[in-house]
Write an enzyme that holds these catalytic residues in place. Sequence first.
Site, PDB file in Angstrom:
ATOM      1  CG  HIS A  34      24.417  79.293  99.699  1.00  0.00           C
ATOM      2  ND1 HIS A  34      24.389  77.945  98.972  1.00  0.00           N
ATOM      3  CD2 HIS A  34      23.816  79.160 100.790  1.00  0.00           C
ATOM      4  CE1 HIS A  34      23.702  77.317  99.743  1.00  0.00           C
ATOM      5  NE2 HIS A  34      23.228  77.758 101.158  1.00  0.00           N
ATOM      6  CG  HIS A  80      25.744  71.926 105.309  1.00  0.00           C
ATOM      7  ND1 HIS A  80      26.336  72.133 106.432  1.00  0.00           N
ATOM      8  CD2 HIS A  80      25.443  72.985 104.708  1.00  0.00           C
ATOM      9  CE1 HIS A  80      25.613  73.271 106.848  1.00  0.00           C
ATOM     10  NE2 HIS A  80      25.518  73.628 105.608  1.00  0.00           N
TER      11      HIS A  80
END
EC number: 6.3.5.3
Length: 719
Positions: A34, A80
Amino acid sequence: MSLADSDRELVVEELDRDPTPAEAALFENLWSEHCAYRSSRPLLSAFDSEGEQVVVGPGDDAAVVALDDGTYITIGIESHNHPSYVDPFDGAATGVGGIVRDTLSMGAYPIALADSLYFGEFDADHSRYLLEGVVEGISHYGNCIGVPTVAGSVDFHPDYEGNPLVNVACVGLTNEERLVTAEAQEPGNKLVLVGNGTGRDGLGGASFASEDLAEDAETEDRPAVQVGDPYTEKLLIEANEQLVDEGLIESARDLGAAGLGGASSELVAKGGLGAEIELERVHQREPNMNALEILLAESQERMCYEVEPENVDRVAEIAERFDLGCSVIGEVTEGNYTCTFEGETVVDVDAYFLGEGAPMNDLPSEVPEQPETDLPEVDLEDVFDAVVSSPNTASKRWVYRQYDHEVGVRTSVGPGDDAAIIAVREAEQGLAISSGAAPNWTDVAPYEGARAVALENATNVAAKGATPLAAVDCLNGGNPEKPDVYGGFTGIVDGLAEMCESLSAPVVGGNVSLYNDSVAGPIPPTPTLALVGTKDGYDAPPLSVTADADDGATLLLVGDLGLEGEARLGGSEYLAQFDGSDRFPALPDDPAALIETLAAVADDDATRAVHDVSHGGLAVALAEMVSDDAGLEVSLPVSESADETVAAAALFHEQPGRALIQTDSPDAVREAFDGVAPVVELGSATDDGRLEVTVGNRTIATDAAAIRERRETIERELE
C-alpha cells in the site's frame, strides 16, 4: 503486524542490529504494498507525467497543475477499498477525509470531489448493503465539510462481491504564493501536529490494505478501519486556510497510511533530512497509549506541519481558535529519523531508507487473451429492455442526489451529465471533471479496455466543450503474486499510459491498490481515471445531454456505427446480460484529433445537444436524450435483410470515442470531422417525447415515461 523475514534481514543489515518493536512495525507498514508500491512501481514509469502545465507531479500528496500564470489546481485520488468492505460507512467517509487532507497539505482549498464505486451484482443483498453504506458515508462526510461531490461513476460486476472498490478524487484551488509541498525545508524547524487527538483506531491500516480480504474480515479487521469526524475536518480545512494565508507553513503532510510515523518520516525524507520526535508530546484521546500505538494509529483529521520556531505560537493560536488540538512534537534535523517515548529511544533509522529502502518485486505475468466470439440469439426489443434497465446503464440519480453538489457556488454542471463543470473564476475558466472505469471492458481486455477508459473520460470532457488538461489514476488489481492477475494489471497500466499520452493528458499522480482479492476471487483489473479539462468561461453551457425539440435540428452520430467489417461486442452490457462473448472493439485511429474536434463542435453556437456514446451503446445514449418535451425519430442505415445479430451490433456495441450531436449545421459538423471520424445522419428530434429507432426492418418504439421507468432501477429497488 509482522515484518516479513526477508525484509527483516535487510533491516538488520542496514541497522547492524535487530529493529525495536516500533521500528519493525514501522518498516512493516511503510514497506507494505500500500505504501511502497513494491509490485507496481516497476511498471509506473510507463506514464508520461510531464507538461508545461505541470507544477508538481507524482510523489507528493497531490499533483499541482497550472490553469494560467497565477492560478493552480491540485488533483489527487485515493482508494479505501478494504475498509469499505469491513465498515462501508466509515470506510468510505474516511476515504473522503483522507483525499481532502491531501489537498490541504498542498496549500489548496478543496473545491470538488468525484467518487467511483464498484460493487458486486446489484441483486445481491450484500452488494446493496455495501452500496447504501458507502453512499451514506460519502454523502455524510462530503456534505458536512462543505465540498461538493460533482462527478463519478457506479458499476456492478460479480467479481466485486467479496471486495468492493471505493475510489475518491479531489480537486483543490491554490496559486504560486500559497503552494506548499511535503518536502521538509530546514533543520531546526519544528514539527507541529494539528487536529484531532490520536486514538487507537486504524492501527495497521496500511498493512491491512496490502493483503487479501479473509472470510472473517468484517469482524476481525474492524480495528484497522479509521473512524471519521467531518466536523473536525471542516475546522481543519478552515484552520489550514488561515495558516497558509499567513505564510506559517514551510511544508505539510496529512496523517493517513501509517499515521504519524508515515507522515513525519516521509516529510523529512523528501528533504533529505531527519527528525527528533518525542511521542509522549502527541495529544491523545485515549489513555495509556504506548509508543507503537501513537506512532502508527491512523486516527483521522490530523496534519503534520513544518513550522519555523518563531511561528509556532501563532500556529497554536490559530489551532485554538478553531478548537483543534496542537502539539509541538519535535523538530527537523540533519541526522536520522528518531522517536523517543518517555526518555527511551524507540526508533532510530535513516528516513530515506525507511521510505525508499523496500525492495521491488519481480513478479511473473501472463498476458491475458481476449475471448472467442459467441453471440447469443436474442430478440432486439428484449435486449433493449434489459440493457436500458441494467443497473450499470440505469440512472445513478439515487446516488448523486444524496450528495450536495451545489455547495461552494462553483458548480456550473453537476452530476448526471457527461462531465461536471466547476467555475474557476480566478482564471476565467471552466474545469470539466470526469471520473470512472469500465470493469466489463477491462475484464475482457485489460490493455484495450484501459485505453478505452482513458478515451471515454476524455470524450465526456469534450462533450462539454473542454479539452484534456491532466489526469490522476487509481489502479486497482487483485493479488499480484498470481501471474494471470499481474498480467491483467500490467495491461491496464500500459493501456492507460498509452492513451493518456496520445491525448496529451499527463498522468500527474495517482494511487495503486493491489491485493483486492477475497474468497470470491480477484476483482477485474480496474483503472479508475479522474481526468480534468478546461474551457474558456465557466457559465453553464446551453447544450445538454437531452435533445432540443425546437425547429427539428439534425441528429448525427460521430464515430463507428459498427457495420463495417467485423462488429465487436466484447465488454458490452448486452453480452453481460445475455452471457455472450466477443473481442473488444477497435479504437479510433487518431483519438487526440477526435477529442479536439468534438470539444470545438460542442462549443459551437449551432450545436443544440451533445451526448457521449459508451456504456450500453447507441441504444442507451438515444434513450438518455429523450425527455417529456423532446423525442427522437432515428433510422440506422442497416439493410432490411440483416439478421438480429447485425442489428444488435449497431445498437449495443460500446466502442468509446463516439458522440451524438444535435445541430443546426450538419454540414459544418461533417466538415469538422472530415478525416477524423465518420459522421452518420440518424434523424431528428420531435416534440412528443417518443423514441422510435428503426434498424433495418425492425422498429423499437417507446416514450420518455417508459424509458424513465426502465432507468429508475436503482431508485425503485432501494427506496
